[in-house]
Design a protein around this motif. Structure first.
Motif, mmCIF file in Angstrom:
data_model
loop_
_atom_site.group_PDB
_atom_site.id
_atom_site.type_symbol
_atom_site.label_atom_id
_atom_site.label_comp_id
_atom_site.label_asym_id
_atom_site.label_seq_id
_atom_site.Cartn_x
_atom_site.Cartn_y
_atom_site.Cartn_z
ATOM 1 N N ALA A 112 -3.824 -18.041 -7.013
ATOM 2 C CA ALA A 112 -4.296 -17.847 -8.391
ATOM 3 C C ALA A 112 -3.272 -17.118 -9.252
ATOM 4 C CB ALA A 112 -5.618 -17.074 -8.380
ATOM 5 N N ASN A 113 -2.475 -16.268 -8.647
ATOM 6 C CA ASN A 113 -1.539 -15.441 -9.416
ATOM 7 C C ASN A 113 -0.097 -15.645 -8.919
ATOM 8 O OD1 ASN A 113 -3.619 -14.095 -10.947
ATOM 9 N ND2 ASN A 113 -4.120 -12.992 -9.071
ATOM 10 N N PRO A 114 0.567 -16.695 -9.359
ATOM 11 C CA PRO A 114 1.938 -16.956 -8.885
ATOM 12 C C PRO A 114 2.936 -15.886 -9.322
ATOM 13 C CG PRO A 114 1.363 -18.425 -10.690
ATOM 14 C CD PRO A 114 0.103 -17.728 -10.306
ATOM 15 N N ASN A 115 2.595 -15.121 -10.355
ATOM 16 C CA ASN A 115 3.498 -14.056 -10.807
ATOM 17 C C ASN A 115 3.293 -12.753 -10.049
ATOM 18 O OD1 ASN A 115 4.639 -15.676 -12.776
ATOM 19 N ND2 ASN A 115 3.065 -15.144 -14.273
ATOM 20 N N LYS A 116 2.340 -12.737 -9.144
ATOM 21 C CA LYS A 116 2.042 -11.526 -8.380
ATOM 22 C C LYS A 116 2.878 -11.515 -7.108
ATOM 23 C CE LYS A 116 -1.888 -9.239 -6.111
ATOM 24 N NZ LYS A 116 -3.332 -9.360 -5.825
ATOM 25 N N MET A 117 3.805 -10.553 -7.033
ATOM 26 C CA MET A 117 4.705 -10.433 -5.881
ATOM 27 C C MET A 117 4.285 -9.261 -5.008
ATOM 28 S SD MET A 117 7.250 -12.739 -6.083
ATOM 29 C CE MET A 117 8.834 -12.118 -5.553
ATOM 30 N N GLU A 118 4.357 -9.483 -3.719
ATOM 31 C CA GLU A 118 4.057 -8.422 -2.768
ATOM 32 C C GLU A 118 5.357 -7.711 -2.373
ATOM 33 O OE1 GLU A 118 1.748 -9.595 0.606
ATOM 34 O OE2 GLU A 118 0.546 -11.025 -0.566
ATOM 35 N N LEU A 119 5.314 -6.392 -2.390
ATOM 36 C CA LEU A 119 6.411 -5.593 -1.864
ATOM 37 C C LEU A 119 5.862 -4.885 -0.635
ATOM 38 C CD1 LEU A 119 9.336 -4.642 -2.158
ATOM 39 C CD2 LEU A 119 8.507 -2.741 -3.561
ATOM 40 N N ILE A 120 6.200 -5.416 0.523
ATOM 41 C CA ILE A 120 5.658 -4.922 1.784
ATOM 42 C C ILE A 120 6.527 -3.784 2.295
ATOM 43 C CG2 ILE A 120 5.012 -5.536 4.143
ATOM 44 C CD1 ILE A 120 4.928 -8.495 3.115
ATOM 45 N N ILE A 121 5.980 -2.595 2.320
ATOM 46 C CA ILE A 121 6.715 -1.444 2.853
ATOM 47 C C ILE A 121 6.403 -1.381 4.347
ATOM 48 C CG2 ILE A 121 7.096 1.043 2.678
ATOM 49 C CD1 ILE A 121 6.059 0.835 -0.226
ATOM 50 N N ALA A 122 7.271 -1.991 5.135
ATOM 51 C CA ALA A 122 7.021 -2.157 6.569
ATOM 52 C C ALA A 122 7.427 -0.941 7.387
ATOM 53 C CB ALA A 122 7.767 -3.395 7.076
ATOM 54 N N LYS A 123 8.284 -0.104 6.840
ATOM 55 C CA LYS A 123 8.686 1.127 7.520
ATOM 56 C C LYS A 123 8.856 2.219 6.489
ATOM 57 C CE LYS A 123 12.267 3.326 10.349
ATOM 58 N NZ LYS A 123 13.562 3.173 11.065
ATOM 59 N N ASN A 124 8.330 3.383 6.787
ATOM 60 C CA ASN A 124 8.475 4.537 5.913
ATOM 61 C C ASN A 124 8.557 5.770 6.801
ATOM 62 O OD1 ASN A 124 8.433 6.492 3.953
ATOM 63 N ND2 ASN A 124 6.322 6.125 3.295
ATOM 64 N N ARG A 125 9.753 6.251 7.007
ATOM 65 C CA ARG A 125 9.960 7.373 7.916
ATOM 66 C C ARG A 125 9.231 8.637 7.446
ATOM 67 N NH1 ARG A 125 14.068 7.395 11.584
ATOM 68 N NH2 ARG A 125 15.382 5.995 10.319
ATOM 69 N N HIS A 126 8.960 8.723 6.155
ATOM 70 C CA HIS A 126 8.393 9.951 5.602
ATOM 71 C C HIS A 126 6.903 9.847 5.264
ATOM 72 C CE1 HIS A 126 12.579 10.964 5.395
ATOM 73 N NE2 HIS A 126 12.814 10.053 4.463
ATOM 74 N N GLY A 127 6.271 8.715 5.563
ATOM 75 C CA GLY A 127 4.880 8.588 5.187
ATOM 76 C C GLY A 127 4.286 7.272 5.635
ATOM 77 N N GLU B 37 2.553 0.430 3.510
ATOM 78 C CA GLU B 37 1.553 -0.153 2.617
ATOM 79 C C GLU B 37 2.177 -1.330 1.883
ATOM 80 O OE1 GLU B 37 -0.957 1.340 -1.310
ATOM 81 O OE2 GLU B 37 -0.481 2.812 0.249
ATOM 82 N N THR B 38 1.359 -2.205 1.379
ATOM 83 C CA THR B 38 1.816 -3.295 0.522
ATOM 84 C C THR B 38 1.454 -2.972 -0.920
ATOM 85 O OG1 THR B 38 1.610 -4.989 2.243
ATOM 86 C CG2 THR B 38 1.602 -5.744 -0.047
ATOM 87 N N VAL B 39 2.452 -2.973 -1.792
ATOM 88 C CA VAL B 39 2.196 -2.735 -3.209
ATOM 89 C C VAL B 39 2.525 -4.021 -3.961
ATOM 90 C CG1 VAL B 39 2.712 -0.277 -2.995
ATOM 91 C CG2 VAL B 39 4.539 -1.847 -3.646
ATOM 92 N N PHE C 226 9.987 -5.537 2.144
ATOM 93 C CA PHE C 226 10.121 -6.991 2.080
ATOM 94 C C PHE C 226 9.452 -7.514 0.806
ATOM 95 C CE2 PHE C 226 9.848 -6.279 6.776
ATOM 96 C CZ PHE C 226 11.155 -6.620 7.068
ATOM 97 N N LEU C 227 10.131 -8.408 0.114
ATOM 98 C CA LEU C 227 9.531 -9.120 -1.012
ATOM 99 C C LEU C 227 8.885 -10.397 -0.494
ATOM 100 C CD1 LEU C 227 11.990 -8.960 -4.053
ATOM 101 C CD2 LEU C 227 9.599 -8.217 -4.023
ATOM 102 N N TYR C 228 7.691 -10.665 -0.967
ATOM 103 C CA TYR C 228 6.974 -11.863 -0.507
ATOM 104 C C TYR C 228 6.143 -12.420 -1.661
ATOM 105 C CZ TYR C 228 3.543 -14.756 1.965
ATOM 106 O OH TYR C 228 2.748 -15.786 2.374
ATOM 107 N N ASN C 229 6.209 -13.744 -1.837
ATOM 108 C CA ASN C 229 5.420 -14.421 -2.860
ATOM 109 C C ASN C 229 4.596 -15.504 -2.171
ATOM 110 O OD1 ASN C 229 4.308 -15.708 -5.043
ATOM 111 N ND2 ASN C 229 6.224 -15.923 -6.176
#
Length: 452
Positions: free
Chosen positions: A402-417, A420-422, A390-393
């Motif tokens: 403070a950081n409007p250019n910082k986007m969260e990429l929420i890895i909500a499901k990972n069958r192999h591991g 995490e949020t990157v 999921f993309l989230y801002n």
């Protein structure tokens, strides 16, 4: 059934009768037949019904012999008792060998596919004479239907565990020796690649976000990064035109404001950068298709024409057509989702599929970060996907971020591991994502455009 009909269509009465006779003599033949043969494969409709009755008896562990089959055939109204008794006796008596039952089944299945091909050819001929559709649509329909027969013919045999273990050990060894070749497909987004270990072959990866958050841009950035590695990427865009996709790719790579593509007001330096980026991108193997309302079958037909394939991107799932009549849109999306996963397995490449989110997250109090249950018309998407992102801002909901250019990429499901949020850096002017660089007391800026 008329004799002339039997004479015209491909069929083998002897093989069909030998199958039924073999089952009457030795019901254990069904162990081999069930994986090859279905009732509709029989040309003689009543033979197919008899096979269906025997199959049901086998599935319920009922006793199967001449008397019990005769009783079922008569009870089902397939034949009258006298006729059924003589027919079943003749079939059982004429069986050359029950050991050849699987061979008889393959003959019947092949004849069935020949009849299907004839039917498809008739449909194609009728469509050509009617001249009510574009030639390309007729070609796509023909190719799709023919390859559908091939798809249904594939039947993977069971593999013993020790064989699978040897293959697994061999693959791990190859990854250890040459990670670049055998590991998952690298997106060039370092934190994403770290968590997912790259996009795995035959994986269905779902990327979802609310409208306007940049899911198409992220997918295109991934396509560009993979293409620049010398890999082949196929992009199916059901929302944007090929020209719009090309403009975004060019803007992202050259560092030229995307808005200037509509005004043409470019500086001399920007024209040079556009020319250089065009030259670089033109050498990649990225294929675009903006056909609307496409089905998975149509996609597969087009993908088979490509000389190679490493990644499939679909933008986006809810705009696709299931190609069949379903009771609800949720059922249709579920069918599309399953077909996408099957497509990933068939081509043995990752499929990155974009999806919309419902408004459920926006209605929630407090944390607005999306959840798998927020997937629009989700159906079985959550189960079919190997990874869900999921993309989230936060700046959209929190103006004091403070950081409007910082986007969260929420890895909500990972069958192999792990999940995490990157973080990714977003440049709205170039519609570009890049690796996030954390700098103390500074707003992170996107990485510079790659050299051209």
């Amino acid at each position: 059934m008329e004799f002339e009909d039997l004479k015209r269509a491909p069929h083998s009465l002897e093989a069909e009768q030998s199958i039924l006779g073999s089952l009457i003599v030795d019901y254990r033949c069904m162990e081999d037949l069930a994986a090859i043969l279905r009732p509709e494969h029989f040309y003689v409709e009543k033979y197919g019904r008899i096979y269906s009755e025997i199959l049901e008896m086998y599935m319920t562990s009922a006793q199967i012999d001449f008397v019990t089959v005769l009783n079922r055939v008569v009870a089902a109204g397939i034949y009258e008792e006298t006729e059924a008794k003589q027919l079943l006796y003749d079939m059982a008596s004429a069986v050359p060998s029950t050991k050849n039952a699987a061979a008889y089944a393959r003959i019947v299945a092949e004849k069935y596919n020949l009849r299907r091909l004839i039917g498809i050819c008739d449909e194609i001929t009728e469509a050509c004479y009617a001249q009510n559709d574009e030639v390309q649509n007729i070609l796509d329909m023909a190719e799709s239907k023919i390859f559908e027969i091939r798809d249904q013919q594939s039947n993977t045999a069971m593999v013993e565990l020790k064989t699978a273990l040897l293959e697994s050990f061999d693959r791990v060894s190859k990854i250890a020796q040459d990670r670049a070749t055998y590991a998952g497909l690298q997106t060039s987004f370092r934190d994403l690649d770290r968590v997912l270990s790259g996009f795995g072959k035959s994986d269905l990866i779902l990327l979802a976000a609310r409208p306007g958050l940049g899911k198409t841009s992220l997918a295109l950035n991934i396509a560009q990064n993979v293409g620049l590695q010398g890999k082949t990427v196929a992009i199916f865009s059901l929302e944007m035109s090929n020209e719009q996709l090309a403009n975004r790719l060019l803007s992202s790579h050259s560092g030229v404001d995307n808005k200037k593509f509509r005004t043409g007001e470019l500086t001399a330096n920007e024209w040079v950068r556009l020319g250089q980026s065009s030259s670089v991108l033109a050498r990649t193997h990225v294929y675009l298709d903006d056909t609307p309302d496409m089905t998975v079958a149509q996609m597969k037909a087009k993908l088979r024409r490509l000389p190679a394939l490493d990644l499939i991107i679909v933008d986006y799932m809810q705009l696709m057509s299931s190609g069949t009549r379903t009771a609800s849109r949720q059922e249709a999306v579920s069918e599309i989702s399953r077909s996408m996963k099957m497509m990933a397995k068939e081509f043995n490449v990752p499929v990155l599929c974009l999806s919309q989110l419902s408004r459920a997250s926006e209605k929630r109090e407090g944390d607005k970060r999306p959840l798998p249950s927020d997937l629009r018309e989700s159906g079985s998407i959550e189960q079919d996907a190997d990874a869900i992102m999921f993309l989230y801002n936060d700046a959209i909901y929190n103006k004091e971020t403070a950081n409007p250019n910082k986007m969260e990429l929420i890895i909500a499901k990972n069958r192999h591991g792990p999940t995490e949020t990157v973080y990714l850096a977003w440049n709205n002017t170039l519609t570009k994502f890049s690796n996030y660089k954390a700098k103390k007391d500074a707003v992170p800026l996107p990485d510079e455009a790659p050299p051209v």
